[in-house]
Scaffold this motif. Structure first.
Motif, PDB file in Angstrom:
ATOM      1  N   ASP A  15       0.854  -1.187   0.000  1.00  0.00           N
ATOM      2  CA  ASP A  15       0.000   0.000   0.000  1.00  0.00           C
ATOM      3  C   ASP A  15       0.892   1.240   0.000  1.00  0.00           C
ATOM      4  N   GLU A  16       0.293   2.410  -0.063  1.00  0.00           N
ATOM      5  CA  GLU A  16       1.090   3.632  -0.248  1.00  0.00           C
ATOM      6  C   GLU A  16       1.985   3.960   0.943  1.00  0.00           C
ATOM      7  N   HIS A  17       1.670   3.408   2.106  1.00  0.00           N
ATOM      8  CA  HIS A  17       2.492   3.659   3.295  1.00  0.00           C
ATOM      9  C   HIS A  17       3.207   2.389   3.755  1.00  0.00           C
ATOM     10  N   ALA A  18       3.446   1.457   2.838  1.00  0.00           N
ATOM     11  CA  ALA A  18       3.947   0.121   3.195  1.00  0.00           C
ATOM     12  C   ALA A  18       5.293   0.136   3.907  1.00  0.00           C
ATOM     13  N   ARG A  19       6.147   1.096   3.600  1.00  0.00           N
ATOM     14  CA  ARG A  19       7.459   1.144   4.247  1.00  0.00           C
ATOM     15  C   ARG A  19       7.326   1.273   5.763  1.00  0.00           C
ATOM     16  N   ILE A  20       6.266   1.926   6.184  1.00  0.00           N
ATOM     17  CA  ILE A  20       6.015   2.107   7.615  1.00  0.00           C
ATOM     18  C   ILE A  20       4.990   1.094   8.130  1.00  0.00           C
ATOM     19  N   SER A  21       3.894   0.936   7.380  1.00  0.00           N
ATOM     20  CA  SER A  21       2.773   0.107   7.850  1.00  0.00           C
ATOM     21  C   SER A  21       2.989  -1.381   7.652  1.00  0.00           C
ATOM     22  N   ARG A  22       3.811  -1.736   6.636  1.00  0.00           N
ATOM     23  CA  ARG A  22       3.977  -3.135   6.228  1.00  0.00           C
ATOM     24  C   ARG A  22       2.622  -3.791   5.951  1.00  0.00           C
TER      25      ARG A  22
END
Length: 211
Positions: A125-132
């Motif tokens: 998803d667009e925040h995957a680096r943080i949210s995984r």
């Protein structure tokens, strides 16, 4: 071929006998002690039976150089336990590094109602680096490229590699204080006492000579 291709091929041939790290795949960890044999089915109907050759779009020879997840279908476990969550894993059992298996994808927090996985489900998803999190809302442990999933990529000259997909049914959801930081070791540890079923499907890939 470019000089780097020749180099990769030579190194691949030199390390050819380093392969077959089957005893290090996830099904041999403590979490599977109570369910030593598969009691589910996992299939990749668009590819073929287990042991089939992975199509190029599912490998490093795809147009994007990364490859996509083959479409996978599974059935629930043959047991009396209720499934709360699934874990989906893809491991390369044949890398040229002793005692090591690479995970190409480790997805967890897959809803119990899910019986299919496809490439779009494992896109970050667009925040995957943080949210995984993937776009499907599944959590993931990043692979070596920091992605939820990357296709088969056996080194040139190292022969055929087996990419083993494992679906795991849990009778309890995995919980972590910081789920966005969970590692493969954390997942293995957290699954102990929760595994009620599993199945595997294997795809095979040998990197072809460059055109």
């Amino acid at each position: 071929m470019a000089v780097l291709d020749y180099l990769e091929f030579i190194i691949g041939r030199l390390l050819y006998l380093i392969r077959g790290h089957d005893s290090h795949q996830i099904i041999h960890c403590l979490a599977f002690k109570g369910v030593p044999e598969p009691n589910m089915t996992l299939e990749a109907p668009e590819v073929g039976p287990s042991g089939s050759k992975l199509p190029l779009p599912c490998t490093c020879k795809a147009d994007d150089g990364k490859g996509c997840l083959p479409v996978l279908h599974w059935t629930g476990p043959n047991c009396h336990e209720e499934v709360r969550e699934y874990v989906l894993l893809c491991e390369d059992l044949d890398p040229p590094i002793p005692f090591l298996v690479f995970h190409h994808g480790l997805l967890w927090a897959i809803p119990a109602s899910t019986t299919k996985a496809q490439a779009t489900d494992v896109q970050p998803d667009e925040h995957a680096r943080i949210s995984r999190l993937t776009v499907a809302g599944w959590r993931f442990v990043p692979n070596l490229l920091g992605l939820p999933y990357v296709g088969a990529g056996a080194p040139l000259g190292h022969g055929k590699h087996r990419y083993v997909f494992t679906i795991i049914a849990l009778n309890e959801s995995l919980k972590f204080k910081a789920p966005e930081k969970a590692s493969k070791k954390d997942i293995k540890r957290a699954m102990v006492g929760k595994v009620v079923g599993w199945a595997q499907w294997t795809g095979v890939f040998e990197k072809p000579w460059p055109n």
